[in-house]
Enzyme design. Structure first.
Site, short mmCIF file in Angstrom:
data_model
loop_
_atom_site.label_atom_id
_atom_site.label_comp_id
_atom_site.label_asym_id
_atom_site.label_seq_id
_atom_site.Cartn_x
_atom_site.Cartn_y
_atom_site.Cartn_z
CE LYS A 118 -18.70 12.22 -25.17
NZ LYS A 118 -18.50 11.44 -24.06
CE LYS A 201 -16.35 17.76 -22.31
NZ LYS A 201 -16.81 16.70 -21.38
CE LYS A 204 -12.33 10.62 -18.93
NZ LYS A 204 -13.73 10.69 -19.36
N1 AQP Z 1 -13.28 20.11 -19.50
C1 AQP Z 1 -13.92 20.16 -18.45
N2 AQP Z 1 -14.08 20.71 -17.32
C2 AQP Z 1 -14.77 20.55 -16.41
N3 AQP Z 1 -15.19 19.20 -15.86
C3 AQP Z 1 -15.14 18.29 -16.87
N4 AQP Z 1 -15.60 17.19 -16.82
C4 AQP Z 1 -15.30 16.67 -17.89
N5 AQP Z 1 -14.64 17.52 -18.71
C5 AQP Z 1 -14.44 18.71 -18.24
C6 AQP Z 1 -16.23 16.44 -15.68
O1 AQP Z 1 -15.58 15.32 -15.45
C7 AQP Z 1 -16.57 14.29 -15.09
C8 AQP Z 1 -16.37 13.03 -15.80
O2 AQP Z 1 -16.72 13.03 -17.17
P1 AQP Z 1 -16.74 11.72 -17.88
O3 AQP Z 1 -15.45 10.97 -18.29
O4 AQP Z 1 -18.00 11.04 -17.41
O5 AQP Z 1 -17.33 12.33 -19.43
P2 AQP Z 1 -17.32 13.44 -20.17
O6 AQP Z 1 -17.75 14.63 -19.58
O7 AQP Z 1 -17.69 13.22 -21.63
O8 AQP Z 1 -15.53 13.80 -20.22
P3 AQP Z 1 -14.54 13.90 -21.29
O9 AQP Z 1 -13.28 14.13 -20.63
O10 AQP Z 1 -14.96 14.66 -22.30
O11 AQP Z 1 -14.48 12.20 -21.85
P4 AQP Z 1 -14.82 11.70 -23.22
O12 AQP Z 1 -13.79 12.43 -23.83
O13 AQP Z 1 -14.44 10.18 -23.02
O14 AQP Z 1 -16.18 11.99 -23.38
C9 AQP Z 1 -17.89 14.89 -15.28
O15 AQP Z 1 -18.41 15.28 -14.25
C10 AQP Z 1 -17.61 16.10 -16.28
O16 AQP Z 1 -18.59 17.02 -15.96
#
Ligand code: AQP
Length: 341
Positions: A118, A201, A204
């Protein structure tokens, strides 16, 4: 091994950082629902304190927190069966997070790949909160003595750090107060990849909206994104091994399998020999059939934000009833006086 002294209890959370994706759904929320139905006590959070580790516009954060609550419910979480709330309403998370910041070592934090991903080259400009995020996540889990944590593959390292923090606390204070929680990572889509780059991956916060399917996308948008998804000119093979080196193709097979409740092996056997021109419309139809009802229900629920806020408040009361005694015992173990009436 799960600690047998602790009653099985599930905790997990998602950041209300907008654009809940198909990755969040398949890797996390869909699994939250399965665990809710298994009869174990389930606690699911919108982790707003984590979201603010990067800039959040206040009005947008409020909207996104409610929208995530609506998504949880629309996906099948039931506020009677599971405890649903936003993290900042239960102050025990932040308090235990501070204590765990004093247990975790800098060297452990330096190994966290998510911070590196990040922060990229801008680590110096990131918030201290983003760096300390895993200590707060450990508190989220351990303030409930949770034993199981359903997450996507990307969060495995943070749950392992949670185990390290629990072990160090127990060792330092010669106690067995905190359990060793298990990450629960299974199913066909533990790591859903970007539709534009099968090595990244789905996220969001990806600047390209075409890289992800949002749970709020309408049927036309879902179909368009799948049609435009990066693929290759080869037909689909008849076994998964032959997809090695074709990450985009493998991703679409995994998504199909997870949406349809199948194993990727079964899907590839069914679609072998097809070109993407044939397979993509099948995937688009399946995705629209599964996701449209969720998106429609989210829209309906968002029509009554007072009801969402009521659900979150009631959930926070139930969560605090579990968390506050555990926090009080933690202070006591550490030697802090608690004499207020
Ligand atoms: N691409 C993915 N495939 C499977 N699981 C995923 N998770 C996130 N992306 C994938 C799972 O969703 C849960 C919540 O994630 P989070 O919002 O706490 O943060 P993150 O993992 O950082 O998800 P994002 O979507 O990438 O958010 P941003 O962009 O805001 O950082 C977790 O259980 C994660 O494993």
């Amino acid at each position: 091994m799960t600690d047998t002294k602790f009653t099985p209890r599930v905790f997990s959370g998602i950041q209300p950082s907008g654009n809940l994706t198909l990755g969040n759904y398949l890797g996390a929320v869909k699994r939250f629902v399965e665990m809710q139905e298994s009869g174990i006590q389930t606690i699911y959070c919108m982790v707003d304190l984590h979201a603010v580790t990067v800039w959040q516009d206040p009005e947008t954060l409020r909207h996104n927190t409610r929208e995530l609550a609506a998504a949880y419910i629309a996906c099948g979480l039931d506020a009677e069966k599971s405890i649903l709330f936003n993290q900042s309403q239960v102050s025990a998370h932040a308090e235990l997070g501070w204590l765990f910041g004093c247990v975790a070592r800098l060297g452990w934090m330096n190994r966290m790949t998510q911070f590196k991903d990040k922060a990229g080259k801008n680590a110096e400009k990131m918030s201290l909160g983003l760096y300390g995020y895993p200590a707060l996540m450990a508190a989220d889990i351990l303030v409930y003595h949770a034993t199981h944590v359903p997450v996507g593959e990307d969060q495995k390292q943070h749950v392992e750090l949670t185990r390290d923090i629990a072990a160090k606390f127990n060792h330092d204070f010669k106690t067995d107060f905190f359990p060793q929680p298990e990450p629960v990572i299974d199913g066909a889509a533990t790591r859903v990849m970007s539709l534009r780059d099968g090595t990244k991956k789905m996220s969001k916060s990806d600047p390209s909206d075409l890289s992800r399917i949002n749970m709020t996308d309408n049927a036309d948008t879902v179909a368009k994104k799948i049609r435009k998804a990066k693929t290759d000119p080869e037909p689909l093979p008849d076994n998964l091994e032959d997809l090695a080196g074709r990450p985009e193709a493998r991703n679409l097979i995994n998504i199909y399998a997870a949406l349809n409740g199948q194993k990727p092996e079964e899907v590839i056997a069914e679609v072998s020999g097809q070109q993407f021109g044939q397979f993509k419309p099948l995937l688009a139809d399946l995705a629209v059939a599964k996701l449209s009802p969720i998106g429609d229900e989210m829209t309906r629920l968002m029509g009554d934000v007072a009801e969402i806020d009521r659900i979150l408040g009631a959930g926070a009361d139930r969560a605090a009833e579990i968390a506050e005694p555990i926090l009080a015992q933690t202070f006591d173990i550490m030697g802090m006086i608690r004499s207020r009436r």
